[in-house]
Design an enzyme around this catalytic site. Structure first.
Site, PDB file in Angstrom:
ATOM      1  N   HIS A 237     -11.885 -44.942  34.438  1.00 33.64           N
ATOM      2  CA  HIS A 237     -11.690 -44.239  33.170  1.00 33.64           C
ATOM      3  C   HIS A 237     -10.205 -44.247  32.820  1.00 33.64           C
ATOM      4  CE1 HIS A 237     -15.735 -42.304  32.330  1.00 33.64           C
ATOM      5  NE2 HIS A 237     -15.931 -43.050  33.414  1.00 33.64           N
TER       6      HIS A 237
ATOM      7  N   HIS B  84     -19.598 -52.350  26.470  1.00 34.31           N
ATOM      8  CA  HIS B  84     -19.906 -52.007  27.858  1.00 34.31           C
ATOM      9  C   HIS B  84     -20.744 -53.128  28.474  1.00 34.31           C
ATOM     10  CE1 HIS B  84     -20.727 -49.536  31.330  1.00 34.31           C
ATOM     11  NE2 HIS B  84     -22.034 -49.656  31.147  1.00 34.31           N
TER      12      HIS B  84
ATOM     13  N   HIS C 149     -14.220 -44.885  29.393  1.00 31.10           N
ATOM     14  CA  HIS C 149     -14.012 -46.089  30.211  1.00 31.10           C
ATOM     15  C   HIS C 149     -12.719 -46.782  29.801  1.00 31.10           C
ATOM     16  CE1 HIS C 149     -18.581 -46.778  31.127  1.00 31.10           C
ATOM     17  NE2 HIS C 149     -18.172 -45.566  31.442  1.00 31.10           N
TER      18      HIS C 149
ATOM     19  N   ARG D 297     -20.744 -36.731  35.196  1.00 34.75           N
ATOM     20  CA  ARG D 297     -19.709 -37.150  36.147  1.00 34.75           C
ATOM     21  C   ARG D 297     -19.800 -36.222  37.357  1.00 34.75           C
ATOM     22  NH1 ARG D 297     -14.842 -38.419  31.769  1.00 34.75           N
ATOM     23  NH2 ARG D 297     -16.225 -39.527  30.346  1.00 34.75           N
TER      24      ARG D 297
ATOM     25  N   HIS E  49     -20.810 -41.400  38.594  1.00 29.60           N
ATOM     26  CA  HIS E  49     -21.780 -40.708  37.742  1.00 29.60           C
ATOM     27  C   HIS E  49     -23.024 -40.304  38.535  1.00 29.60           C
ATOM     28  CE1 HIS E  49     -19.762 -41.417  33.849  1.00 29.60           C
ATOM     29  NE2 HIS E  49     -19.267 -42.478  34.482  1.00 29.60           N
TER      30      HIS E  49
ATOM     31  N   HIS F 176     -16.038 -53.774  29.352  1.00 28.76           N
ATOM     32  CA  HIS F 176     -14.864 -52.920  29.502  1.00 28.76           C
ATOM     33  C   HIS F 176     -14.143 -53.374  30.764  1.00 28.76           C
ATOM     34  CE1 HIS F 176     -17.339 -49.397  27.581  1.00 28.76           C
ATOM     35  NE2 HIS F 176     -16.967 -50.282  26.670  1.00 28.76           N
TER      36      HIS F 176
ATOM     37  N   HIS G  10     -17.093 -46.385  37.492  1.00 34.16           N
ATOM     38  CA  HIS G  10     -16.221 -46.901  36.441  1.00 34.16           C
ATOM     39  C   HIS G  10     -14.774 -46.454  36.618  1.00 34.16           C
ATOM     40  CE1 HIS G  10     -20.237 -46.174  34.391  1.00 34.16           C
ATOM     41  NE2 HIS G  10     -20.129 -47.489  34.401  1.00 34.16           N
TER      42      HIS G  10
ATOM     43  N   ASP H 247     -15.457 -51.456  33.789  1.00 31.78           N
ATOM     44  CA  ASP H 247     -16.877 -51.481  34.155  1.00 31.78           C
ATOM     45  C   ASP H 247     -17.063 -52.088  35.539  1.00 31.78           C
ATOM     46  OD1 ASP H 247     -17.678 -50.353  31.780  1.00 31.78           O
ATOM     47  OD2 ASP H 247     -18.226 -52.253  30.826  1.00 31.78           O
TER      48      ASP H 247
END
Length: 193
Positions: A94, A119, A111, A184, A168, A128, A92, A131
């Site tokens: 962020h 999401h 995000h 993370r 992640h 998002h 993702h 995403d």
């Protein structure tokens, strides 16, 4: 009279010579067209590139590099991430490019979601902006990234420049609010090249 004839002949020669086109002057046949000039400007303005160097979070050994190339409305994403456990991992953008929290990665924020959407998958109409779904690591823990997206950009309101990529520990399940992809394990700031 002889001098008058010579003067008239010289004056005629000079006047005729002044009306001749100069060989070095641009004409419509050799001047660049306005289309080629605008096409060049378009290519230059659309060829924006960025890079993200991923560093480990906590005691993970995950690292990598990701490149971004704006090609018209499409952003091309290529890279390699190493040190992962085999399988899928949430991937993702962020909201913050702040890498100060190297223990949990929380300094990168949530995000990137400037449109306040739920999401979702990269292919979903509502998602998002940040995403990207999942990347998949092979048995050696290496994930190759080769994606394209028309939602994100390297300029404008959906620009990801200065934001962070986060990898992640687990697979993005596409659940609300952020996919349940676990801790993370690596992050990096997206910087213009």
């Amino acid at each position: 009279m002889n001098s008058q004839i010579k003067f008239l002949a010289l004056a005629t020669f000079v006047l005729v010579g002044c009306n001749r086109p100069n060989d070095l002057t641009a004409t419509t046949s050799n001047a660049p067209s306005s289309n080629s000039v605008s096409d060049t400007k378009k290519t230059i303005s659309e060829s924006i590139k960025a890079i993200c160097e991923l560093i480990p979070i906590g005691d993970s050994k995950v690292k990598g590099a990701i490149s971004f190339t704006q090609d018209g409305d499409m952003l091309k994403i290529h890279g390699e991430v190493t040190g992962l456990k085999p399988g899928k991992h949430g991937f993702h953008v962020h909201e913050n490019g702040d890498l100060s929290d190297k223990e949990t990665g929380k300094s990168a924020g949530g995000h990137f979601n400037p449109t306040n959407q739920p999401h979702g998958k990269m292919t979903d109409e509502k998602r998002h902006v940040g995403d990207f779904g999942n990347i998949e690591a092979n048995q050696e823990g290496i994930a190759m990234i080769d994606k394209e997206d028309s939602v994100i950009a390297l300029s404008g309101v959906h620009s990801i420049l200065g934001r962070a990529i986060v990898i992640h520990a687990d697979e993005d399940q596409f659940t609300q609010p952020t996919g349940d992809a676990g801790d993370r394990v690596a992050f990096g700031k997206i910087e213009k090249q």
